[in-house]
Design a protein around this motif. Sequence first.
Motif, PDB file in Angstrom:
ATOM      1  N   THR A  98      -3.814   0.532  -2.671  1.00 38.25           N
ATOM      2  CA  THR A  98      -3.235  -0.805  -2.533  1.00 38.25           C
ATOM      3  C   THR A  98      -3.077  -1.410  -3.920  1.00 38.25           C
ATOM      4  O   THR A  98      -3.954  -1.251  -4.775  1.00 38.25           O
ATOM      5  CB  THR A  98      -4.133  -1.690  -1.627  1.00 38.25           C
ATOM      6  OG1 THR A  98      -4.095  -1.136  -0.298  1.00 38.25           O
ATOM      7  CG2 THR A  98      -3.658  -3.125  -1.577  1.00 38.25           C
ATOM      8  N   TRP A 150      -4.661   6.550   0.576  1.00 36.44           N
ATOM      9  CA  TRP A 150      -3.952   5.278   0.421  1.00 36.44           C
ATOM     10  C   TRP A 150      -4.443   4.552  -0.818  1.00 36.44           C
ATOM     11  O   TRP A 150      -5.635   4.617  -1.150  1.00 36.44           O
ATOM     12  CB  TRP A 150      -4.188   4.382   1.630  1.00 36.44           C
ATOM     13  CG  TRP A 150      -3.435   4.761   2.856  1.00 36.44           C
ATOM     14  CD1 TRP A 150      -3.911   5.469   3.913  1.00 36.44           C
ATOM     15  CD2 TRP A 150      -2.075   4.438   3.162  1.00 36.44           C
ATOM     16  NE1 TRP A 150      -2.931   5.610   4.857  1.00 36.44           N
ATOM     17  CE2 TRP A 150      -1.789   4.986   4.426  1.00 36.44           C
ATOM     18  CE3 TRP A 150      -1.068   3.740   2.497  1.00 36.44           C
ATOM     19  CZ2 TRP A 150      -0.539   4.852   5.042  1.00 36.44           C
ATOM     20  CZ3 TRP A 150       0.173   3.608   3.100  1.00 36.44           C
ATOM     21  CH2 TRP A 150       0.425   4.164   4.354  1.00 36.44           C
ATOM     22  N   SER A 194       0.850  -1.194   0.000  1.00 39.03           N
ATOM     23  CA  SER A 194       0.000   0.000   0.000  1.00 39.03           C
ATOM     24  C   SER A 194       0.884   1.242   0.000  1.00 39.03           C
ATOM     25  O   SER A 194       1.924   1.276   0.651  1.00 39.03           O
ATOM     26  CB  SER A 194      -0.906   0.029   1.235  1.00 39.03           C
ATOM     27  OG  SER A 194      -1.783  -1.084   1.226  1.00 39.03           O
TER      28      SER A 194
END
Length: 188
Positions: free
Chosen positions: A140, A138, A129
């Motif tokens: 991923t 964020w 991530s």
Amino acid sequence: MMVDTTQYTLFSGGLKGAEAEFGINAERWGLREVTLSFRGHEMARAKDVRVLSEEELRRGDISMEIVSKRMGRTYAEAEKIRRVLQSIFHMVNNGYQVFAVGWIQPDGTVKGGTGWGVELAKLFNRPLSVFDQDRNRWFTWDGHQWVPDDPAIVHKTFAGTGTRYLTEEGRRAIRDLFERSFGPPPQG
């Protein structure tokens, strides 16, 4: 149910910015830390330092041509960056889950030396991530692309790396990651 944070270990390089901030939060939550270093390496956070030997560094060696091709750019100070890339190998190799803070570029790589840690995590098929400081969120890696996410630390060993130029949002993102993973920081 309380999580025993002493069973978790952060692997980092202790550089100013994101790596030092990962270490500060690991200490705040009571996790173990291993700060990987090498001769001549300047760290902002020198806690639980493990200096890599020349032999260990060689195990993380890779052709700068391969790095340049994978990253889509060239490196002017190849020998200087080689040691950094070798130590990043050990960070990613030891920390199963990988978290980085920086900037995801249009080609899917991450800017700077941080990008090599991200590429290694992809190559090693590690849970990965990245907090993108431009988009303030964020993402991923799902094996093919970056997907918006709110990740948590779920593996006992993890690497924390990233830019030296940490923004306030980046600092908050690291703290929020620890809080999502382990609950509020212990008082004391």
